[in-house]
Scaffold this active site. Structure first.
Site, PDB file in Angstrom:
ATOM      1  N   GLY A 296       0.813  -1.219   0.000  1.00 55.18           N
ATOM      2  CA  GLY A 296       0.000   0.000   0.000  1.00 55.18           C
ATOM      3  C   GLY A 296       0.840   1.259   0.000  1.00 55.18           C
ATOM      4  O   GLY A 296       0.557   2.220  -0.725  1.00 55.18           O
ATOM      5  N   CYS A 297       1.878   1.266   0.801  1.00 56.22           N
ATOM      6  CA  CYS A 297       2.732   2.453   0.898  1.00 56.22           C
ATOM      7  C   CYS A 297       3.516   2.669  -0.397  1.00 56.22           C
ATOM      8  O   CYS A 297       3.762   3.808  -0.793  1.00 56.22           O
ATOM      9  CB  CYS A 297       3.660   2.339   2.100  1.00 56.22           C
ATOM     10  SG  CYS A 297       2.734   2.316   3.657  1.00 56.22           S
ATOM     11  N   THR A 298       3.884   1.585  -1.064  1.00 58.62           N
ATOM     12  CA  THR A 298       4.578   1.698  -2.344  1.00 58.62           C
ATOM     13  C   THR A 298       3.648   2.293  -3.390  1.00 58.62           C
ATOM     14  O   THR A 298       4.048   3.163  -4.171  1.00 58.62           O
ATOM     15  CB  THR A 298       5.114   0.319  -2.786  1.00 58.62           C
ATOM     16  OG1 THR A 298       6.040  -0.138  -1.787  1.00 58.62           O
ATOM     17  CG2 THR A 298       5.808   0.390  -4.127  1.00 58.62           C
TER      18      THR A 298
ATOM     19  N   ALA B  59       3.186   6.125  -2.401  1.00 58.62           N
ATOM     20  CA  ALA B  59       4.397   6.898  -2.694  1.00 58.62           C
ATOM     21  C   ALA B  59       4.616   6.997  -4.207  1.00 58.62           C
ATOM     22  O   ALA B  59       5.016   8.049  -4.714  1.00 58.62           O
ATOM     23  CB  ALA B  59       5.606   6.267  -2.011  1.00 58.62           C
TER      24      ALA B  59
END
Length: 148
Positions: A38-40, A43
């Site tokens: 999710g963070c990838t 970002a």
């Protein structure tokens, strides 16, 4: 509401302060953990929209509880053009209200709540997007801020 003042180490262990962005609008996005799916996605969406945001006068920083070394690897791996700041003791996340109880896989836990704040040139919080989804969040942010 005035944004909480902060100074955190970036991915290169260089201190970055809110005052470094004085006179500029700033997007601060809080994400739980570098190099997770999710963070990838989130970002990467900020990376892909970075020039458009910069052209609109918005600087961008990401903040997570990760140590600088992990942030450096994440930034390099994903070719992220904006600084990533390390909030290992989550004091800045707490000050922004981005740390607290959340649901994860049906369980209640305490941790970072994915949130984004848009700060004005004077440090005032213009917009707060709390408990956002990683996918599609940047598109919504751009629609709200840039009208497109």
């Amino acid at each position: 509401m005035q944004a909480p003042d902060f100074t955190l180490l970036d991915q290169d262990r260089i201190p970055v302060s809110l005052s470094d962005f004085s006179g500029r609008r700033l997007v601060v996005f809080f994400y739980p953990k570098a190099m997770t799916p999710g963070c990838t996605v989130e970002a990467g969406d900020f990376r892909d929209s970075y020039q458009e945001l910069m052209d609109a006068g918005l600087a961008v920083v990401g903040i997570s509880p990760d140590p600088p070394e992990r942030l450096a690897e994440f930034r390099r791996q994903e070719s992220l053009p904006f600084p990533l700041l390390s909030d290992t003791d989550h004091q800045v996340a707490e000050a922004f209200g981005a740390w607290g109880t959340k649901k994860l896989y049906g369980r209640q836990i305490v941790g970072l709540i994915r949130s984004t704040f848009v700060l004005g040139p004077d440090g005032e919080v213009e917009r707060a997007f709390r408990n956002v989804r990683a996918k599609g969040h940047v598109s919504r942010l751009k629609r709200d801020l840039l009208g497109g």
